[in-house]
Motif scaffolding. Structure first.
Motif, PDB file in Angstrom:
ATOM      1  N   LEU A 168       0.847  -1.072  -0.034  1.00  0.00           N
ATOM      2  CA  LEU A 168       0.010   0.201   0.101  1.00  0.00           C
ATOM      3  C   LEU A 168       0.903   1.298  -0.114  1.00  0.00           C
ATOM      4  O   LEU A 168       0.654   2.085  -0.642  1.00  0.00           O
ATOM      5  N   LYS A 169       1.891   1.374   0.849  1.00  0.00           N
ATOM      6  CA  LYS A 169       2.936   2.413   0.858  1.00  0.00           C
ATOM      7  C   LYS A 169       3.385   2.595  -0.537  1.00  0.00           C
ATOM      8  O   LYS A 169       3.627   3.749  -1.116  1.00  0.00           O
ATOM      9  N   LYS A 170       3.847   1.381  -1.257  1.00  0.00           N
ATOM     10  CA  LYS A 170       4.552   1.544  -2.513  1.00  0.00           C
ATOM     11  C   LYS A 170       3.398   2.031  -3.350  1.00  0.00           C
ATOM     12  O   LYS A 170       3.944   3.053  -4.243  1.00  0.00           O
ATOM     13  N   ASP A 229     -15.590  -6.165  -0.767  1.00  0.00           N
ATOM     14  CA  ASP A 229     -14.231  -5.454  -0.809  1.00  0.00           C
ATOM     15  C   ASP A 229     -13.774  -4.392   0.292  1.00  0.00           C
ATOM     16  O   ASP A 229     -14.458  -3.523   0.303  1.00  0.00           O
ATOM     17  N   VAL A 230     -13.009  -4.672   1.008  1.00  0.00           N
ATOM     18  CA  VAL A 230     -12.656  -3.603   2.161  1.00  0.00           C
ATOM     19  C   VAL A 230     -11.494  -2.682   1.592  1.00  0.00           C
ATOM     20  O   VAL A 230     -11.413  -1.731   1.443  1.00  0.00           O
ATOM     21  N   ILE A 231     -10.071  -3.479   1.396  1.00  0.00           N
ATOM     22  CA  ILE A 231      -8.903  -2.842   0.899  1.00  0.00           C
ATOM     23  C   ILE A 231      -8.403  -3.969   0.087  1.00  0.00           C
ATOM     24  O   ILE A 231      -8.378  -4.913   0.174  1.00  0.00           O
ATOM     25  N   ARG A 232      -7.913  -3.275  -1.120  1.00  0.00           N
ATOM     26  CA  ARG A 232      -7.023  -4.041  -2.413  1.00  0.00           C
ATOM     27  C   ARG A 232      -5.820  -3.289  -2.570  1.00  0.00           C
ATOM     28  O   ARG A 232      -5.591  -2.183  -2.737  1.00  0.00           O
ATOM     29  N   VAL A 233      -4.995  -4.170  -3.030  1.00  0.00           N
ATOM     30  CA  VAL A 233      -3.393  -3.468  -3.476  1.00  0.00           C
ATOM     31  C   VAL A 233      -2.868  -4.619  -4.414  1.00  0.00           C
ATOM     32  O   VAL A 233      -3.167  -5.820  -4.284  1.00  0.00           O
ATOM     33  N   PHE A 234      -2.051  -4.113  -5.182  1.00  0.00           N
ATOM     34  CA  PHE A 234      -1.145  -5.029  -5.975  1.00  0.00           C
ATOM     35  C   PHE A 234       0.151  -4.267  -6.229  1.00  0.00           C
ATOM     36  O   PHE A 234       0.360  -2.944  -5.887  1.00  0.00           O
ATOM     37  N   ASP A 235       0.954  -4.891  -6.371  1.00  0.00           N
ATOM     38  CA  ASP A 235       2.427  -4.544  -6.514  1.00  0.00           C
ATOM     39  C   ASP A 235       2.970  -3.803  -7.817  1.00  0.00           C
ATOM     40  O   ASP A 235       2.521  -4.378  -9.008  1.00  0.00           O
ATOM     41  N   ILE A 236       3.277  -2.667  -7.727  1.00  0.00           N
ATOM     42  CA  ILE A 236       3.302  -1.673  -9.039  1.00  0.00           C
ATOM     43  C   ILE A 236       4.190  -2.308 -10.083  1.00  0.00           C
ATOM     44  O   ILE A 236       4.481  -1.749 -11.128  1.00  0.00           O
ATOM     45  N   ASP A 237       5.112  -3.258  -9.442  1.00  0.00           N
ATOM     46  CA  ASP A 237       6.278  -3.651 -10.203  1.00  0.00           C
ATOM     47  C   ASP A 237       5.676  -4.421 -11.429  1.00  0.00           C
ATOM     48  O   ASP A 237       6.130  -4.919 -12.425  1.00  0.00           O
ATOM     49  N   TYR A 238       4.502  -5.020 -11.112  1.00  0.00           N
ATOM     50  CA  TYR A 238       3.510  -5.985 -12.050  1.00  0.00           C
ATOM     51  C   TYR A 238       2.482  -5.252 -12.718  1.00  0.00           C
ATOM     52  O   TYR A 238       1.637  -5.819 -13.308  1.00  0.00           O
ATOM     53  N   LYS A 239       2.610  -3.781 -12.744  1.00  0.00           N
ATOM     54  CA  LYS A 239       1.466  -3.152 -13.375  1.00  0.00           C
ATOM     55  C   LYS A 239       1.373  -3.387 -14.918  1.00  0.00           C
ATOM     56  O   LYS A 239       0.045  -3.281 -15.306  1.00  0.00           O
ATOM     57  N   ARG A 242      -1.039  -5.953 -15.814  1.00  0.00           N
ATOM     58  CA  ARG A 242      -2.421  -5.733 -15.234  1.00  0.00           C
ATOM     59  C   ARG A 242      -2.552  -6.742 -14.045  1.00  0.00           C
ATOM     60  O   ARG A 242      -3.686  -7.534 -14.329  1.00  0.00           O
ATOM     61  N   LEU A 243      -1.790  -6.733 -13.244  1.00  0.00           N
ATOM     62  CA  LEU A 243      -1.761  -7.659 -12.294  1.00  0.00           C
ATOM     63  C   LEU A 243      -3.285  -7.311 -11.475  1.00  0.00           C
ATOM     64  O   LEU A 243      -3.982  -8.230 -10.988  1.00  0.00           O
ATOM     65  N   GLY A 244      -3.695  -5.969 -11.360  1.00  0.00           N
ATOM     66  CA  GLY A 244      -4.917  -5.643 -10.675  1.00  0.00           C
ATOM     67  C   GLY A 244      -6.205  -6.514 -11.403  1.00  0.00           C
ATOM     68  O   GLY A 244      -7.121  -6.704 -10.668  1.00  0.00           O
ATOM     69  N   THR A 245      -6.116  -6.287 -12.601  1.00  0.00           N
ATOM     70  CA  THR A 245      -7.240  -6.968 -13.300  1.00  0.00           C
ATOM     71  C   THR A 245      -7.125  -8.388 -13.186  1.00  0.00           C
ATOM     72  O   THR A 245      -8.448  -9.039 -12.933  1.00  0.00           O
TER      73      THR A 245
END
Length: 336
Positions: A168-170, A229-239, A242-245
């Motif tokens: 999340l911080k990242k 869904d409460v909180i979601r995040v993905f590692d932006i290195d995998y942006k 489309r890791l979020g998708t």
């Protein structure tokens, strides 16, 4: 799964009160069943327990109202509009219903597979792209998916939450805006409340792994036949992959396979919510007040206008500047 609303459970309320109300006991009032309240520090205004940390509250007015409502105002946060239609004012109490946040639901009732849902909701061009994202991610990395339920160990839980915080911080350091969940008090609350909810089958952690490394984490709550869904995040290195998708696709698949009727993205607008949901709605704040009290009527009108103004500010995207400024003031927290 437990069929109760997690935000009305003693577990959620007691831990929330510990973090946000100095462990003081909540108050009950005769005009409404189930709900409890905390008092405003200075005004005769009472706020529903959990305030904005809930993802949907339902309630019914009582048929047996005593005089404990007199001269007071009561604010019930986060009422989905479809849960509030049966709630009407009484002879003694009036209510303002103020729209506050858009909500988005993936209604899964008539679908047996993720493919069926995507055929109905996602365009042909996007379906092709999303499936290709998933194939590329899974062929280029050692990807596996895990929904942690009541079998999670304390050690695994601690490890996941530590990664959760770092991701999340990242993510928000990259966006250069604040995330309210990372406020230390709020984060400590979620970390403490989630494990007992998981053990009570009211919550889960959906994790995407690359080998042994968590690269996407979603905190979910369970209410009746709905996943929240409460909180979601993905590692932006995998942006770029489309890791979020892909994470959303796998969560929808899990919901359908486990006979859930909906994945509720809850309150707040994000493009991915609009893209994936097939049932938009509104979260409302309900302001009850003693209709015979001039002071209560004035306070209720003030809060009605305040919440309407806050919605206007969000619609004009002015909150983006506020979040950017707050990030500037708290940037060191995101670099930890």
């Amino acid at each position: 799964m437990n069929n109760e609303n997690p935000y009305l459970l003693k577990t959620f309320k007691s831990i929330w009160l510990k973090h946000f109300n100095d462990n003081k006991k909540p108050l009950t009032f005769s005009f409404v069943n189930t709900l409890t309240f905390i008092k405003h520090k200075k005004l005769p205004v009472f706020l529903s327990t959990g305030t904005t940390n809930t993802k949907g509250i339902s309630y019914r007015l009582s048929n047996n109202i005593s005089s404990d409502y007199k001269n007071n105002v009561f604010i019930i946060y986060d009422v989905p509009e479809f849960n509030g239609k049966n709630n009407t004012s009484t002879n003694a109490i009036s209510c303002y219903k103020v729209k506050q946040y858009p909500g988005f639901i993936c209604d899964l009732k008539k679908y047996n597979t993720l493919k069926e849902y995507m055929l109905d909701v996602i365009s042909k061009k996007s379906r092709y792209k999303f499936n290709s994202y998933k194939r590329k991610l899974e062929t280029s990395h050692d990807i596996h998916y895990k929904m942690y339920l009541d079998d999670i160990t304390p050690e695994t839980y601690e490890n996941i939450f530590n990664h959760f915080n770092k991701l999340l911080k990242k993510r928000f350091s990259d966006k250069k805006i604040v995330n309210n969940n990372l406020d230390p008090e709020e984060w400590d609350f979620y970390k403490e409340v989630t494990l007992p909810l998981i053990l009570n089958k009211q919550a889960g952690l959906f994790v995407v792994y690359d080998k042994d490394k968590p690269i996407a984490i979603t905190l979910l709550n369970f209410s009746k036949d709905t996943v929240l869904d409460v909180i979601r995040v993905f590692d932006i290195d995998y942006k770029k992959l489309r890791l979020g998708t892909v994470s959303i696709m796998k969560q929808l698949e899990w919901c359908i396979e486990n006979n859930y009727k909906a994945l509720d993205f809850s309150k707040g607008y994000y493009e991915y919510k609009q893209r994936w949901a097939n049932k938009p709605y509104w979260f409302e704040y309900h302001i009850f007040y003693d209709k015979k009290s001039i002071k209560a009527k004035a306070l209720a009108l003030f809060y009605k206008n305040l919440f309407a103004f806050k919605l206007f500010v969000r619609k004009k995207h002015l909150t983006d500047y506020i979040h950017q400024f707050k990030f500037f003031l708290n940037s060191k927290r995101y670099a930890e």
